[in-house]
Design a protein around this motif. Structure first.
Motif, PDB file in Angstrom:
ATOM      1  N   CYS A  80      -6.890   2.658  -1.290  1.00  0.00           N
ATOM      2  CA  CYS A  80      -6.233   2.846  -2.580  1.00  0.00           C
ATOM      3  C   CYS A  80      -6.549   1.680  -3.520  1.00  0.00           C
ATOM      4  O   CYS A  80      -7.103   0.670  -3.108  1.00  0.00           O
ATOM      5  N   CYS A 122      -4.918  -1.732  -2.376  1.00  0.00           N
ATOM      6  CA  CYS A 122      -5.629  -2.380  -1.265  1.00  0.00           C
ATOM      7  C   CYS A 122      -6.943  -2.984  -1.745  1.00  0.00           C
ATOM      8  O   CYS A 122      -7.272  -4.124  -1.429  1.00  0.00           O
ATOM      9  N   CYS A 141       0.836  -1.202   0.000  1.00  0.00           N
ATOM     10  CA  CYS A 141       0.000   0.000   0.000  1.00  0.00           C
ATOM     11  C   CYS A 141       0.873   1.254   0.000  1.00  0.00           C
ATOM     12  O   CYS A 141       1.715   1.426   0.876  1.00  0.00           O
ATOM     13  N   PRO A 142       0.674   2.154  -0.983  1.00  0.00           N
ATOM     14  CA  PRO A 142       1.479   3.381  -1.024  1.00  0.00           C
ATOM     15  C   PRO A 142       1.145   4.328   0.135  1.00  0.00           C
ATOM     16  O   PRO A 142       1.923   5.220   0.437  1.00  0.00           O
TER      17      PRO A 142
HETATM   18 ZN   LIG Z   1      -3.803   1.164   0.444  1.00  0.00          ZN
END
Ligand SMILES: [Zn+2]
Length: 517
Positions: A80, A83, A68-69
């Motif tokens: 995001c 995810c 996840c960024p």
């Molecule tokens: Zn994420």
């Protein structure tokens, strides 16, 4: 259930999506979170633990968090694209493999070929292999090669309910985490939250009972809750729904049995067992419930003042119930076993001081086969010779004036040794001079084995001397079948199991020889 989740299983909806939602696995969760924060990711992890404890859920959360960024404090954002795709199971780079259905070398070879492609969308490609212990030997060897030379930016999470089945070489390549069973109060609390959100009405004791049945597996608890919602329809879920759905014994049977055990009410115990058997209830489940609730009573007793005696009672009863549970698995007739054990427990409570024991002499063979073979020994077991007849032996004690000695003996046993009576009631006596031979039909193998125990034979010998006077020895055996009924009849549908038939046949052959004194 609310509209939005009507067609999605509760288990999927309430599967934890971040580490904070994982119940009861603090050690693996914290360690993994710290590893993410520090950026120290291993190449291979092994998650070991019972079913339904959150292994694959944690594996997915981990896969999200490392990719996840917007990861924060080691938690995935769950918002995001990365995810969401992983949550949906639609990510090309997080691959879940069921070890049970992909256990061969070909699947692992394919995996080894794919492993070398760099991840398409994210930083780390993650392989989650569930039930990894199911892989074949060859597949393990192929997997091991990958684990020994791991490509960069690829990691493996192996999950298993049976870590002892994994080769040590595989285990040593992995960072291992053990997942604990989830205590039932924690499961019950989670069920309460789910019910609140889904507008399901259920009393706390019902949820506690569901949690107990789940045996440490959150997934099983949620699946069971969902079944109950479907079963109850619009109305609130009741404890009786669970009882009916699972074929459990009713609460009143369990409580009644424990009460009767405590006050040594053998008639009531037999009544409850008969009732359960008539209603086709699973007696193993019944004993499980007895153990659970017996334990609750023990803890309640320990928490009270001046209840040392009661607590001691429950320690003894709980121990006996646990032993009974083990024996039930092997018993061919659970009802008889339960009856005999219940009566024994009552008897043990009523006679705390040991009865004067009959002196034992070495058992001597009762039966000799026509040809002296090894077969003679099994039947010869269980002979007890009492002491020499005493002076008063000439005047046997007969409780009822007009009854025959065997009925008198049964009467006496019923009054004084009820467990012994339960065994003798199925037997036929045979006199041979100074010996009383107790015979059972082949299907009463359990009775025969129980009666052949030293303490039961001693008690029987003591009773027999009081009734028969001159009898000094008792023996136990199967009844010899007449030649007409031997071998052929054993193939009928009502006949006992093959093993029992074989034993009975062996005994018949052995008994075909001459009986000796
Ligand atoms: Zn994420």
């Amino acid at each position: 259930m609310s509209q939005t989740t009507a067609y999605r299983s509760l288990y999927r909806v309430y599967r934890p999506q971040c580490f904070a939602e994982v119940v009861n696995q603090r050690y693996p969760v914290q360690t993994l979170q710290h590893a993410i924060i520090r950026g120290e990711i291993a190449h291979a992890y092994l998650f070991a633990g019972s079913r339904g404890t959150g292994k694959t859920s944690v594996a997915r959360i981990f896969a999200k968090a490392i990719n996840c960024p917007q990861q924060q404090e080691g938690e995935p954002c769950n918002n995001c694209d990365v995810c969401r795709r992983i949550t949906r199971g639609g990510s090309l780079d997080v691959i879940e493999i069921d070890g049970a259905s992909n256990r061969g070398i070909d699947q692992i070879r394919q995996l080894r070929a794919e492993v070398n492609f760099v991840p398409a969308e994210v930083r780390y490609k993650v392989y989650i292999i569930d039930e990894v212990h199911m892989l074949t030997h060859e597949a393990f060897n192929a997997l091991l090669k990958t684990l020994e030379e791991p490509p960069t930016r690829v990691l493996f999470i192996l999950a298993t309910t049976e870590p002892h089945k994994l080769p040590p070489t595989v285990i040593s390549r992995c960072l291992t985490f053990e997942f604990k069973n989830i205590a039932s109060p924690l499961i019950a609390r989670r069920l309460e939250q789910v019910c609140e959100r889904e507008q399901i009405t259920a009393k706390p004791e019902t949820l506690a009972a569901i949690a107990r049945r789940a045996r440490g597996a959150m997934r099983d608890a949620l699946v069971l809750l969902e079944q109950l919602v479907a079963y109850a329809g619009e109305r609130p879920i009741e404890l009786s729904d669970l009882t009916e759905l699972l074929g459990l014994p009713g609460q009143e049977s369990v409580e009644g049995f424990l009460d009767a055990l405590q006050r040594c009410d053998s008639a009531r115990l037999l009544e409850i067992i008969a009732d359960l058997a008539e209603r086709g209830k699973d007696l193993a489940l019944f004993v499980e419930e007895l153990i659970q609730q017996g334990r609750d009573r023990l803890i309640a007793a320990l928490n009270q003042k001046n209840s040392g005696e009661e607590a001691a009672d429950w320690v003894r009863l709980s121990g006996a119930l646990l032993e009974l549970e083990r024996e039930l698995g092997r018993a061919w007739d659970r009802r008889i076993l339960l009856e005999v054990k219940a009566l024994e427990l009552c008897q043990a409570a009523q006679t705390p001081t040991p009865q004067p024991k009959v002196k034992r002499s070495k058992a001597k063979p009762l039966v000799q086969a026509g040809a002296k073979g090894e077969r003679a020994t099994p039947v010869a077991a269980g002979v007890v010779a009492g002491p020499e007849p005493v002076a008063s032996a000439g005047k046997p004690e007969t409780p009822r004036a007009n009854s025959d000695p065997w009925s008198a003996l049964l009467e006496l046993a019923k009054r004084e040794r009820v467990a012994l009576y339960a065994l003798l009631a199925e037997a036929q006596p045979r006199r041979e001079g100074r010996k009383l031979q107790i015979e059972f039909e082949p299907e009463y193998q359990f009775h025969k084995e129980q009666l052949a125990k030293a303490e039961n034979l001693e008690a029987l010998a003591a009773l027999a001397r009081r009734v028969y006077g001159e009898v000094v020895e008792v023996g136990v055996s199967f009844r010899a079948a007449s030649k007409a009924t031997a071998s052929r009849s054993s193939s009928s549908a009502e006949a006992p199991g093959q093993e029992l038939q074989d034993k009975a046949e062996l005994i018949r052959q052995t008994l075909g020889g001459e009986l000796v004194d």
